[in-house]
Design a protein around this motif. Sequence first.
Motif, PDB file in Angstrom:
ATOM      1  N   LYS A  15       0.845  -1.192   0.000  1.00  0.00           N
ATOM      2  CA  LYS A  15       0.000   0.000   0.000  1.00  0.00           C
ATOM      3  C   LYS A  15       0.879   1.239   0.000  1.00  0.00           C
ATOM      4  N   ASP A  16       0.458   2.236  -0.733  1.00  0.00           N
ATOM      5  CA  ASP A  16       1.242   3.448  -0.940  1.00  0.00           C
ATOM      6  C   ASP A  16       1.359   4.255   0.347  1.00  0.00           C
ATOM      7  N   PRO A  17       2.547   4.388   0.909  1.00  0.00           N
ATOM      8  CA  PRO A  17       2.686   5.191   2.135  1.00  0.00           C
ATOM      9  C   PRO A  17       2.396   6.668   1.904  1.00  0.00           C
ATOM     10  N   LEU A  18       2.608   7.152   0.681  1.00  0.00           N
ATOM     11  CA  LEU A  18       2.405   8.581   0.425  1.00  0.00           C
ATOM     12  C   LEU A  18       0.943   8.971   0.486  1.00  0.00           C
ATOM     13  N   ALA A  19       0.040   7.995   0.405  1.00  0.00           N
ATOM     14  CA  ALA A  19      -1.372   8.311   0.587  1.00  0.00           C
ATOM     15  C   ALA A  19      -1.622   8.870   1.983  1.00  0.00           C
ATOM     16  N   TYR A  20      -0.808   8.438   2.947  1.00  0.00           N
ATOM     17  CA  TYR A  20      -0.960   8.985   4.299  1.00  0.00           C
ATOM     18  C   TYR A  20      -0.139  10.244   4.513  1.00  0.00           C
ATOM     19  N   LEU A  21       0.865  10.477   3.699  1.00  0.00           N
ATOM     20  CA  LEU A  21       1.531  11.776   3.739  1.00  0.00           C
ATOM     21  C   LEU A  21       0.570  12.863   3.249  1.00  0.00           C
ATOM     22  N   ARG A  22      -0.197  12.561   2.205  1.00  0.00           N
ATOM     23  CA  ARG A  22      -1.166  13.534   1.691  1.00  0.00           C
ATOM     24  C   ARG A  22      -2.238  13.834   2.741  1.00  0.00           C
ATOM     25  N   ARG A  23      -2.674  12.813   3.455  1.00  0.00           N
ATOM     26  CA  ARG A  23      -3.634  13.035   4.537  1.00  0.00           C
ATOM     27  C   ARG A  23      -3.011  13.910   5.635  1.00  0.00           C
ATOM     28  N   LEU A  24      -1.769  13.604   6.001  1.00  0.00           N
ATOM     29  CA  LEU A  24      -1.086  14.385   7.030  1.00  0.00           C
ATOM     30  C   LEU A  24      -0.991  15.848   6.612  1.00  0.00           C
ATOM     31  N   ASP A  25      -0.599  16.089   5.362  1.00  0.00           N
ATOM     32  CA  ASP A  25      -0.525  17.458   4.865  1.00  0.00           C
ATOM     33  C   ASP A  25      -1.874  18.160   5.016  1.00  0.00           C
ATOM     34  N   TRP A  26      -2.943  17.444   4.698  1.00  0.00           N
ATOM     35  CA  TRP A  26      -4.280  18.053   4.746  1.00  0.00           C
ATOM     36  C   TRP A  26      -4.686  18.361   6.181  1.00  0.00           C
ATOM     37  N   TYR A  27      -4.460  17.426   7.087  1.00  0.00           N
ATOM     38  CA  TYR A  27      -4.839  17.672   8.486  1.00  0.00           C
ATOM     39  C   TYR A  27      -4.038  18.835   9.080  1.00  0.00           C
ATOM     40  N   GLU A  28      -2.772  18.940   8.719  1.00  0.00           N
ATOM     41  CA  GLU A  28      -1.971  20.065   9.219  1.00  0.00           C
ATOM     42  C   GLU A  28      -2.508  21.392   8.700  1.00  0.00           C
ATOM     43  N   ALA A  29      -3.038  21.379   7.477  1.00  0.00           N
ATOM     44  CA  ALA A  29      -3.552  22.611   6.884  1.00  0.00           C
ATOM     45  C   ALA A  29      -4.986  22.917   7.268  1.00  0.00           C
ATOM     46  N   HIS A  30      -5.690  21.932   7.844  1.00  0.00           N
ATOM     47  CA  HIS A  30      -7.115  22.105   8.150  1.00  0.00           C
ATOM     48  C   HIS A  30      -7.417  21.649   9.579  1.00  0.00           C
TER      49      HIS A  30
END
Length: 317
Positions: free
Chosen positions: A297-312
Amino acid sequence: MAVYTHVSAEALAAFLHRYDVGALVSVKGIAEGVENSNYLVDTDAARFILTLYEKRVAADDLPFFMALLDHLAARGLAVPPAISDRDGAVIQTLEGRPACLIRFLPGVSVSHPTPAQAQAAAAAMGDMHAALADFRRTRVNSMGIATWRPLLDKCGRDLDTIRPGLFDRIDTALATVEQAWPLGLPVSAIHADLFPDNVLMHGDSVTGLIDFYFACTDVRAYDVAVMHSAWTFDARGENPDAAVGAALLAGYTAAFGLSDAERAALPLLARGACIRFLLSRAWDWLHTPADALVMRKDPLAYLRRLDWYEAHPEAFA
Protein backbone atom coordinates in the motif's frame (compact mmCIF):
# COMPACT_ATOMS: atom_id res chain seq x y z
CA MET A 1 -6.77 -10.67 4.75
CA ALA A 2 -4.31 -12.56 2.57
CA VAL A 3 -2.81 -15.98 1.87
CA TYR A 4 0.75 -16.66 3.03
CA THR A 5 0.46 -20.25 4.29
CA HIS A 6 -0.93 -22.98 2.04
CA VAL A 7 -3.44 -25.38 3.60
CA SER A 8 -4.08 -28.64 1.80
CA ALA A 9 -7.59 -30.00 1.44
CA GLU A 10 -6.56 -33.06 3.44
CA ALA A 11 -5.19 -30.99 6.33
CA LEU A 12 -8.28 -28.79 6.35
CA ALA A 13 -10.65 -31.76 6.34
CA ALA A 14 -8.82 -33.24 9.33
CA PHE A 15 -8.92 -29.85 11.04
CA LEU A 16 -12.68 -29.57 10.58
CA HIS A 17 -13.22 -33.01 12.14
CA ARG A 18 -12.45 -31.36 15.49
CA TYR A 19 -15.67 -29.32 15.14
CA ASP A 20 -19.38 -29.92 14.75
CA VAL A 21 -19.52 -27.88 11.57
CA GLY A 22 -20.18 -30.47 8.86
CA ALA A 23 -17.97 -31.86 6.13
CA LEU A 24 -15.74 -29.79 3.86
CA VAL A 25 -17.33 -28.83 0.54
CA SER A 26 -15.01 -26.13 -0.78
CA VAL A 27 -12.22 -23.78 0.25
CA LYS A 28 -10.91 -20.61 -1.38
CA GLY A 29 -8.02 -18.37 -0.39
CA ILE A 30 -8.81 -14.71 0.29
CA ALA A 31 -6.13 -12.55 -1.31
CA GLU A 32 -6.89 -9.12 0.15
CA GLY A 33 -4.95 -7.63 3.06
CA VAL A 34 -1.50 -7.91 4.57
CA GLU A 35 -1.68 -9.51 8.01
CA ASN A 36 -2.81 -13.16 8.10
CA SER A 37 -3.67 -16.10 5.86
CA ASN A 38 -7.42 -16.38 5.33
CA TYR A 39 -9.65 -18.88 3.60
CA LEU A 40 -13.35 -18.94 2.83
CA VAL A 41 -14.54 -22.40 3.91
CA ASP A 42 -17.86 -23.97 2.95
CA THR A 43 -19.12 -27.12 4.63
CA ASP A 44 -22.37 -28.93 4.04
CA ALA A 45 -23.73 -27.07 7.09
CA ALA A 46 -22.50 -23.47 6.88
CA ARG A 47 -19.81 -21.02 5.74
CA PHE A 48 -16.78 -19.98 7.82
CA ILE A 49 -13.56 -18.02 7.69
CA LEU A 50 -10.37 -19.92 8.51
CA THR A 51 -7.58 -17.66 9.75
CA LEU A 52 -3.95 -18.67 10.19
CA TYR A 53 -2.04 -16.07 12.18
CA GLU A 54 1.24 -15.00 10.62
CA LYS A 55 4.24 -13.28 12.18
CA ARG A 56 2.61 -9.91 12.90
CA VAL A 57 0.01 -11.44 15.20
CA ALA A 58 1.64 -12.87 18.31
CA ALA A 59 0.09 -16.07 19.59
CA ASP A 60 0.14 -14.61 23.11
CA ASP A 61 -2.21 -11.84 21.95
CA LEU A 62 -4.87 -14.19 20.60
CA PRO A 63 -6.65 -14.74 23.95
CA PHE A 64 -7.17 -10.96 24.20
CA PHE A 65 -8.65 -10.77 20.70
CA MET A 66 -10.87 -13.81 21.24
CA ALA A 67 -12.12 -12.51 24.60
CA LEU A 68 -12.89 -9.11 23.11
CA LEU A 69 -14.90 -10.64 20.26
CA ASP A 70 -16.78 -12.93 22.64
CA HIS A 71 -17.55 -9.91 24.84
CA LEU A 72 -18.96 -7.92 21.92
CA ALA A 73 -20.90 -10.85 20.48
CA ALA A 74 -22.48 -11.53 23.87
CA ARG A 75 -23.81 -7.97 23.82
CA GLY A 76 -25.38 -8.41 20.44
CA LEU A 77 -22.83 -6.67 18.24
CA ALA A 78 -22.23 -7.98 14.73
CA VAL A 79 -18.68 -9.27 15.11
CA PRO A 80 -17.16 -12.64 14.10
CA PRO A 81 -16.20 -14.66 17.19
CA ALA A 82 -14.10 -17.77 16.84
CA ILE A 83 -15.83 -21.15 17.12
CA SER A 84 -14.95 -23.67 19.81
CA ASP A 85 -14.17 -27.25 18.87
CA ARG A 86 -15.75 -30.25 20.59
CA ASP A 87 -13.30 -29.89 23.50
CA GLY A 88 -14.01 -26.20 23.95
CA ALA A 89 -10.72 -25.06 22.39
CA VAL A 90 -10.77 -21.92 20.24
CA ILE A 91 -7.13 -21.52 19.23
CA GLN A 92 -5.72 -24.41 17.20
CA THR A 93 -2.55 -25.16 15.23
CA LEU A 94 -2.69 -25.77 11.49
CA GLU A 95 0.25 -25.99 9.08
CA GLY A 96 2.52 -24.82 11.90
CA ARG A 97 0.51 -21.63 12.53
CA PRO A 98 -1.96 -20.66 15.26
CA ALA A 99 -5.39 -20.91 13.64
CA CYS A 100 -9.06 -20.24 14.36
CA LEU A 101 -12.31 -21.10 12.64
CA ILE A 102 -14.41 -17.95 12.64
CA ARG A 103 -18.09 -17.28 12.11
CA PHE A 104 -18.83 -15.92 8.63
CA LEU A 105 -20.68 -12.61 8.45
CA PRO A 106 -22.59 -11.50 5.34
CA GLY A 107 -22.06 -8.13 3.68
CA VAL A 108 -19.57 -6.28 1.53
CA SER A 109 -16.94 -3.64 2.22
CA VAL A 110 -17.51 -0.38 0.37
CA SER A 111 -14.73 1.30 -1.58
CA HIS A 112 -16.33 4.75 -1.81
CA PRO A 113 -18.47 5.24 1.29
CA THR A 114 -21.40 7.61 1.19
CA PRO A 115 -22.25 9.92 4.10
CA ALA A 116 -25.05 7.56 5.13
CA GLN A 117 -22.67 4.59 5.18
CA ALA A 118 -20.04 6.55 7.11
CA GLN A 119 -22.64 7.62 9.66
CA ALA A 120 -23.82 4.03 10.15
CA ALA A 121 -20.28 2.69 10.47
CA ALA A 122 -19.30 5.36 12.99
CA ALA A 123 -22.44 4.65 14.99
CA ALA A 124 -21.39 0.99 15.03
CA MET A 125 -18.03 2.09 16.43
CA GLY A 126 -19.84 4.08 19.09
CA ASP A 127 -21.94 1.03 19.99
CA MET A 128 -18.73 -0.99 20.17
CA HIS A 129 -17.13 1.49 22.55
CA ALA A 130 -20.24 1.45 24.74
CA ALA A 131 -20.19 -2.35 24.85
CA LEU A 132 -16.50 -2.34 25.80
CA ALA A 133 -16.98 -0.03 28.78
CA ASP A 134 -16.90 -3.03 31.14
CA PHE A 135 -14.29 -5.06 29.24
CA ARG A 136 -11.45 -5.52 31.72
CA ARG A 137 -8.70 -7.16 29.71
CA THR A 138 -5.95 -4.91 28.43
CA ARG A 139 -3.38 -5.01 25.65
CA VAL A 140 -0.66 -2.46 24.92
CA ASN A 141 -1.04 -0.86 21.49
CA SER A 142 1.66 -2.62 19.44
CA MET A 143 1.50 0.28 16.97
CA GLY A 144 0.96 3.09 19.48
CA ILE A 145 2.78 6.40 19.69
CA ALA A 146 5.68 4.88 21.64
CA THR A 147 6.51 2.71 18.61
CA TRP A 148 6.48 5.41 15.93
CA ARG A 149 9.93 6.90 16.48
CA PRO A 150 11.64 3.50 16.72
CA LEU A 151 9.91 2.53 13.47
CA LEU A 152 10.97 5.82 11.87
CA ASP A 153 14.56 5.10 12.91
CA LYS A 154 14.34 1.55 11.55
CA CYS A 155 13.15 2.86 8.19
CA GLY A 156 15.88 5.51 8.32
CA ARG A 157 17.01 7.37 5.23
CA ASP A 158 15.59 4.60 3.07
CA LEU A 159 12.39 6.62 3.38
CA ASP A 160 13.97 9.13 1.01
CA THR A 161 13.93 6.47 -1.73
CA ILE A 162 10.13 6.60 -1.53
CA ARG A 163 10.16 10.40 -1.74
CA PRO A 164 13.12 12.75 -1.36
CA GLY A 165 13.11 14.42 2.05
CA LEU A 166 10.49 12.05 3.49
CA PHE A 167 12.56 11.12 6.57
CA ASP A 168 13.00 14.75 7.65
CA ARG A 169 9.34 15.52 6.90
CA ILE A 170 8.11 12.74 9.19
CA ASP A 171 10.77 13.40 11.81
CA THR A 172 9.54 16.99 12.15
CA ALA A 173 5.85 16.06 12.14
CA LEU A 174 6.38 13.31 14.69
CA ALA A 175 8.29 15.61 17.05
CA THR A 176 5.33 18.02 17.04
CA VAL A 177 2.83 15.22 17.67
CA GLU A 178 4.94 13.68 20.44
CA GLN A 179 5.25 17.01 22.24
CA ALA A 180 1.53 17.77 22.08
CA TRP A 181 0.07 14.26 22.46
CA PRO A 182 -2.98 14.63 24.73
CA LEU A 183 -2.86 13.17 28.20
CA GLY A 184 -5.83 12.42 30.41
CA LEU A 185 -8.32 11.49 27.71
CA PRO A 186 -10.52 8.42 28.31
CA VAL A 187 -8.82 5.10 27.54
CA SER A 188 -10.55 1.85 26.63
CA ALA A 189 -10.30 -1.12 24.33
CA ILE A 190 -10.39 0.14 20.73
CA HIS A 191 -10.37 -1.40 17.26
CA ALA A 192 -7.49 0.84 16.04
CA ASP A 193 -7.90 -0.21 12.38
CA LEU A 194 -11.52 0.43 11.37
CA PHE A 195 -10.96 1.08 7.68
CA PRO A 196 -13.84 0.64 5.22
CA ASP A 197 -12.58 -2.85 4.37
CA ASN A 198 -13.04 -3.84 8.01
CA VAL A 199 -16.74 -2.93 7.99
CA LEU A 200 -19.28 -5.16 6.24
CA MET A 201 -22.41 -3.46 4.96
CA HIS A 202 -25.67 -4.18 3.20
CA GLY A 203 -26.75 -0.94 1.63
CA ASP A 204 -26.53 1.67 4.38
CA SER A 205 -26.67 -0.88 7.21
CA VAL A 206 -23.69 -2.36 9.00
CA THR A 207 -23.68 -6.16 9.05
CA GLY A 208 -20.32 -6.68 10.70
CA LEU A 209 -17.14 -5.23 12.16
CA ILE A 210 -14.16 -7.47 11.41
CA ASP A 211 -10.37 -7.85 11.69
CA PHE A 212 -9.73 -6.89 15.31
CA TYR A 213 -6.04 -7.90 15.21
CA PHE A 214 -4.77 -4.43 16.06
CA ALA A 215 -7.31 -4.06 18.89
CA CYS A 216 -5.69 -2.73 22.05
CA THR A 217 -6.08 -0.43 25.02
CA ASP A 218 -5.51 3.18 24.06
CA VAL A 219 -7.06 6.64 23.84
CA ARG A 220 -10.65 6.06 22.79
CA ALA A 221 -10.87 9.17 20.60
CA TYR A 222 -7.84 7.90 18.65
CA ASP A 223 -10.15 5.21 17.25
CA VAL A 224 -12.36 7.99 15.84
CA ALA A 225 -9.34 9.77 14.36
CA VAL A 226 -8.10 6.58 12.67
CA MET A 227 -11.54 6.03 11.20
CA HIS A 228 -11.82 9.63 9.99
CA SER A 229 -8.45 9.40 8.22
CA ALA A 230 -9.48 6.13 6.55
CA TRP A 231 -13.03 7.00 5.47
CA THR A 232 -12.86 10.67 4.49
CA PHE A 233 -10.25 10.47 1.70
CA ASP A 234 -9.93 8.48 -1.50
CA ALA A 235 -7.39 5.67 -1.84
CA ARG A 236 -4.65 8.13 -2.82
CA GLY A 237 -5.26 10.22 0.29
CA GLU A 238 -6.82 12.98 -1.78
CA ASN A 239 -10.23 14.58 -2.33
CA PRO A 240 -11.43 14.68 1.29
CA ASP A 241 -15.22 14.47 1.44
CA ALA A 242 -16.44 16.92 4.06
CA ALA A 243 -19.91 15.36 4.04
CA VAL A 244 -18.48 11.92 4.84
CA GLY A 245 -16.33 13.38 7.63
CA ALA A 246 -19.25 15.27 9.15
CA ALA A 247 -21.54 12.25 8.93
CA LEU A 248 -18.93 10.06 10.59
CA LEU A 249 -18.62 12.44 13.55
CA ALA A 250 -22.39 12.78 13.77
CA GLY A 251 -22.91 9.03 13.79
CA TYR A 252 -20.34 8.41 16.49
CA THR A 253 -21.52 11.32 18.64
CA ALA A 254 -25.15 10.20 18.47
CA ALA A 255 -24.25 6.62 19.42
CA PHE A 256 -21.68 7.28 22.13
CA GLY A 257 -20.68 10.93 22.41
CA LEU A 258 -17.52 13.02 22.31
CA SER A 259 -16.42 15.28 25.14
CA ASP A 260 -15.16 18.77 24.37
CA ALA A 261 -11.64 17.63 25.26
CA GLU A 262 -11.85 14.63 22.92
CA ARG A 263 -13.15 16.72 20.04
CA ALA A 264 -10.43 19.32 20.61
CA ALA A 265 -7.78 16.57 20.48
CA LEU A 266 -9.01 14.99 17.23
CA PRO A 267 -6.89 17.13 14.86
CA LEU A 268 -3.69 16.04 16.61
CA LEU A 269 -4.85 12.44 17.00
CA ALA A 270 -5.60 12.34 13.26
CA ARG A 271 -2.10 13.57 12.46
CA GLY A 272 -0.75 10.84 14.71
CA ALA A 273 -2.87 8.26 12.88
CA CYS A 274 -1.41 9.46 9.58
CA ILE A 275 2.13 9.05 10.89
CA ARG A 276 1.36 5.58 12.22
CA PHE A 277 -0.04 4.27 8.93
CA LEU A 278 2.53 6.09 6.82
CA LEU A 279 5.36 4.44 8.75
CA SER A 280 3.90 0.92 8.74
CA ARG A 281 3.16 1.18 5.03
CA ALA A 282 6.65 2.56 4.38
CA TRP A 283 8.23 -0.34 6.25
CA ASP A 284 6.23 -2.79 4.16
CA TRP A 285 7.05 -0.84 0.99
CA LEU A 286 10.75 -1.08 1.72
CA HIS A 287 10.81 -4.70 2.90
CA THR A 288 8.05 -6.62 1.10
CA PRO A 289 9.47 -8.66 -1.79
CA ALA A 290 8.27 -7.69 -5.24
CA ASP A 291 6.86 -11.20 -5.76
CA ALA A 292 4.89 -11.25 -2.49
CA LEU A 293 1.31 -12.50 -2.60
CA VAL A 294 -0.11 -9.17 -1.45
CA MET A 295 0.05 -5.70 -2.90
CA ARG A 296 2.00 -3.08 -1.00
CA LYS A 297 0.00 0.00 0.00
CA ASP A 298 1.24 3.45 -0.94
CA PRO A 299 2.69 5.19 2.14
CA LEU A 300 2.41 8.58 0.42
CA ALA A 301 -1.37 8.31 0.59
CA TYR A 302 -0.96 8.99 4.30
CA LEU A 303 1.53 11.78 3.74
CA ARG A 304 -1.17 13.53 1.69
CA ARG A 305 -3.63 13.03 4.54
CA LEU A 306 -1.09 14.39 7.03
CA ASP A 307 -0.53 17.46 4.87
CA TRP A 308 -4.28 18.05 4.75
CA TYR A 309 -4.84 17.67 8.49
CA GLU A 310 -1.97 20.06 9.22
CA ALA A 311 -3.55 22.61 6.88
CA HIS A 312 -7.11 22.10 8.15
CA PRO A 313 -7.20 21.98 11.97
CA GLU A 314 -10.85 23.01 11.75
CA ALA A 315 -11.82 19.66 10.19
CA PHE A 316 -13.38 18.36 13.43
CA ALA A 317 -15.08 21.57 14.56
